[in-house]
Design a protein around this motif. Structure first.
Motif, PDB file in Angstrom:
ATOM      1  N   ALA A  55       0.819  -1.219   0.031  1.00 21.49           N
ATOM      2  CA  ALA A  55      -0.072  -0.086   0.019  1.00 21.49           C
ATOM      3  C   ALA A  55       0.808   1.285   0.152  1.00 21.49           C
ATOM      4  N   LEU A  56       1.692   1.175   0.836  1.00 24.88           N
ATOM      5  CA  LEU A  56       2.729   2.295   0.733  1.00 24.88           C
ATOM      6  C   LEU A  56       3.698   2.466  -0.546  1.00 24.88           C
ATOM      7  N   LEU A  57       3.976   1.404  -1.195  1.00 25.93           N
ATOM      8  CA  LEU A  57       4.703   1.574  -2.565  1.00 25.93           C
ATOM      9  C   LEU A  57       3.501   2.082  -3.665  1.00 25.93           C
ATOM     10  N   LEU A  58       2.135   1.725  -3.545  1.00 21.80           N
ATOM     11  CA  LEU A  58       1.357   2.388  -4.435  1.00 21.80           C
ATOM     12  C   LEU A  58       1.111   3.863  -3.994  1.00 21.80           C
ATOM     13  N   LEU A  59       1.121   4.301  -3.081  1.00 23.49           N
ATOM     14  CA  LEU A  59       0.917   5.761  -2.590  1.00 23.49           C
ATOM     15  C   LEU A  59       2.023   6.464  -2.973  1.00 23.49           C
ATOM     16  N   ALA A  60       3.230   6.005  -2.694  1.00 25.21           N
ATOM     17  CA  ALA A  60       4.396   6.602  -3.047  1.00 25.21           C
ATOM     18  C   ALA A  60       4.454   6.643  -4.636  1.00 25.21           C
ATOM     19  N   GLY A  61       4.345   5.715  -5.213  1.00 27.02           N
ATOM     20  CA  GLY A  61       4.391   5.926  -6.840  1.00 27.02           C
ATOM     21  C   GLY A  61       3.284   6.669  -7.506  1.00 27.02           C
ATOM     22  N   THR A  62       2.035   6.641  -6.720  1.00 24.76           N
ATOM     23  CA  THR A  62       0.927   7.533  -7.258  1.00 24.76           C
ATOM     24  C   THR A  62       1.685   9.131  -7.091  1.00 24.76           C
ATOM     25  N   MET A  63       2.113   9.368  -5.707  1.00 30.33           N
ATOM     26  CA  MET A  63       2.604  10.706  -5.366  1.00 30.33           C
ATOM     27  C   MET A  63       3.727  10.969  -6.474  1.00 30.33           C
ATOM     28  N   ILE A  64       4.480  10.240  -6.627  1.00 25.31           N
ATOM     29  CA  ILE A  64       5.558  10.811  -7.772  1.00 25.31           C
ATOM     30  C   ILE A  64       5.166  10.807  -8.900  1.00 25.31           C
ATOM     31  N   TRP A  65       4.382  10.189  -9.514  1.00 21.62           N
ATOM     32  CA  TRP A  65       3.530  10.263 -10.886  1.00 21.62           C
ATOM     33  C   TRP A  65       2.913  11.567 -11.066  1.00 21.62           C
ATOM     34  N   LEU A  66       2.056  11.760  -9.878  1.00 23.12           N
ATOM     35  CA  LEU A  66       1.235  12.988  -9.944  1.00 23.12           C
ATOM     36  C   LEU A  66       2.326  14.256  -9.947  1.00 23.12           C
ATOM     37  N   THR A  67       3.432  14.192  -9.459  1.00 19.37           N
ATOM     38  CA  THR A  67       4.524  15.496  -9.629  1.00 19.37           C
ATOM     39  C   THR A  67       4.742  15.942 -11.044  1.00 19.37           C
ATOM     40  N   THR A  68       4.474  14.967 -12.110  1.00 15.86           N
ATOM     41  CA  THR A  68       4.868  15.139 -13.455  1.00 15.86           C
ATOM     42  C   THR A  68       4.075  16.235 -14.139  1.00 15.86           C
ATOM     43  N   TYR A  69       2.960  16.402 -13.322  1.00 20.45           N
ATOM     44  CA  TYR A  69       2.146  17.399 -13.939  1.00 20.45           C
ATOM     45  C   TYR A  69       2.294  18.844 -13.180  1.00 20.45           C
ATOM     46  N   PHE A  70       3.132  18.860 -12.338  1.00 16.77           N
ATOM     47  CA  PHE A  70       3.450  20.253 -11.800  1.00 16.77           C
ATOM     48  C   PHE A  70       4.128  21.025 -12.467  1.00 16.77           C
ATOM     49  N   PRO A  71       3.743  22.292 -12.597  1.00 17.28           N
ATOM     50  CA  PRO A  71       4.294  23.490 -13.657  1.00 17.28           C
ATOM     51  C   PRO A  71       5.998  23.575 -12.927  1.00 17.28           C
ATOM     52  N   SER A  72       6.554  24.160 -14.106  1.00 16.44           N
ATOM     53  CA  SER A  72       8.104  24.151 -13.635  1.00 16.44           C
ATOM     54  C   SER A  72       8.375  25.872 -13.483  1.00 16.44           C
ATOM     55  N   PHE A  73       9.004  26.245 -12.863  1.00 16.12           N
ATOM     56  CA  PHE A  73       9.469  27.809 -12.521  1.00 16.12           C
ATOM     57  C   PHE A  73      10.581  28.051 -13.385  1.00 16.12           C
ATOM     58  N   PRO A  74      10.381  29.010 -14.481  1.00 13.75           N
ATOM     59  CA  PRO A  74      11.728  29.271 -15.238  1.00 13.75           C
ATOM     60  C   PRO A  74      12.603  30.181 -14.610  1.00 13.75           C
ATOM     61  N   GLY A  75      13.759  29.803 -14.825  1.00 14.18           N
ATOM     62  CA  GLY A  75      14.945  30.294 -14.211  1.00 14.18           C
ATOM     63  C   GLY A  75      15.474  29.590 -12.858  1.00 14.18           C
ATOM     64  N   GLN A  76      14.649  28.651 -12.410  1.00 13.67           N
ATOM     65  CA  GLN A  76      14.774  27.885 -11.096  1.00 13.67           C
ATOM     66  C   GLN A  76      15.518  26.303 -11.539  1.00 13.67           C
ATOM     67  N   ASP A  77      16.271  25.784 -10.753  1.00 12.39           N
ATOM     68  CA  ASP A  77      16.854  24.529 -10.924  1.00 12.39           C
ATOM     69  C   ASP A  77      15.868  23.615 -10.483  1.00 12.39           C
ATOM     70  N   TYR A  78      15.006  23.800  -9.820  1.00 13.19           N
ATOM     71  CA  TYR A  78      14.016  22.844  -8.992  1.00 13.19           C
ATOM     72  C   TYR A  78      12.701  23.844  -8.966  1.00 13.19           C
ATOM     73  N   GLY A  79      11.735  22.960  -8.764  1.00 10.24           N
ATOM     74  CA  GLY A  79      10.416  23.284  -8.751  1.00 10.24           C
ATOM     75  C   GLY A  79       9.476  22.849  -7.614  1.00 10.24           C
ATOM     76  N   PRO A  80       8.236  23.009  -7.723  1.00  8.98           N
ATOM     77  CA  PRO A  80       7.223  22.421  -6.458  1.00  8.98           C
ATOM     78  C   PRO A  80       7.425  20.866  -6.603  1.00  8.98           C
ATOM     79  N   GLU A  81       7.800  20.325  -7.502  1.00 10.43           N
ATOM     80  CA  GLU A  81       7.996  18.935  -7.356  1.00 10.43           C
ATOM     81  C   GLU A  81       9.018  18.216  -6.482  1.00 10.43           C
ATOM     82  N   LEU A  82      10.126  19.033  -6.574  1.00  5.50           N
ATOM     83  CA  LEU A  82      11.118  18.411  -5.701  1.00  5.50           C
ATOM     84  C   LEU A  82      10.879  17.816  -4.200  1.00  5.50           C
ATOM     85  N   PHE A  83      10.241  18.648  -3.364  1.00  9.68           N
ATOM     86  CA  PHE A  83       9.930  17.878  -2.215  1.00  9.68           C
ATOM     87  C   PHE A  83       9.001  16.689  -2.004  1.00  9.68           C
TER      88      PHE A  83
END
Length: 157
Positions: A11-39
């Protein structure tokens, strides 16, 4: 109730995989090396490691004859099982009704219902539910700038 660690690990693996997959839809910020998907991705990676450890531990316990799920006797007494399920049911209710009712009304109603279900007197449950709702709303909406649903209070707020 006892649940084998392998079941919890999956169940934890399923949750973690879903969470990581959903971060692919997060927008990126121009001019930054990392965005809201990092944490969330770092947190998801940690959850994957924990899930793998739980699966390994649970598989070893299963070889020793441990059941996948073993329900305790209290589970079959209605009130105690409902008390156990009250928090997940409150989360599901929030997911279903937050947009319609709004955070303030729904959080207050859920907190009040939980306080009363667990035996708190109404004279104490009402103000605590109200203050807790307003403090959480202030923190997330005001301090953290998280847009909480307004629902029925849209014209007022």
């Amino acid at each position: 109730m006892r649940v084998n660690d392998a079941v919890l690990g999956l169940a934890l693996l399923l949750l973690a995989g879903t969470m990581i997959w959903l971060t692919t839809y997060f927008p990126s910020f121009p001019g930054q090396d990392y965005g809201p998907e990092l944490f969330p991705r770092l947190l998801g990676g940690g959850l994957v490691l924990c899930g793998l450890l739980l699966v390994g531990r649970g598989t070893a316990a299963r070889r020793r004859g441990e059941a996948w799920v073993e329900l305790a006797p209290w589970w079959f007494r209605g009130g105690q099982a409902l008390s156990f399920l009250s928090m997940p049911l409150a989360v599901v209710a929030y997911l279903l009704f937050a947009e319609t009712l709004g955070f303030i009304l729904l959080a207050f109603a859920l907190l009040l219902a939980l306080f009363l279900w667990f035996g708190e007197r109404p004279v104490r449950a009402l103000p605590v539910a109200l203050v807790a709702t307003l403090v959480v709303h202030w923190f997330f909406s005001g301090m953290m700038r998280v847009p909480l649903p307004r629902g029925l209070l849209n014209d007022i707020l």
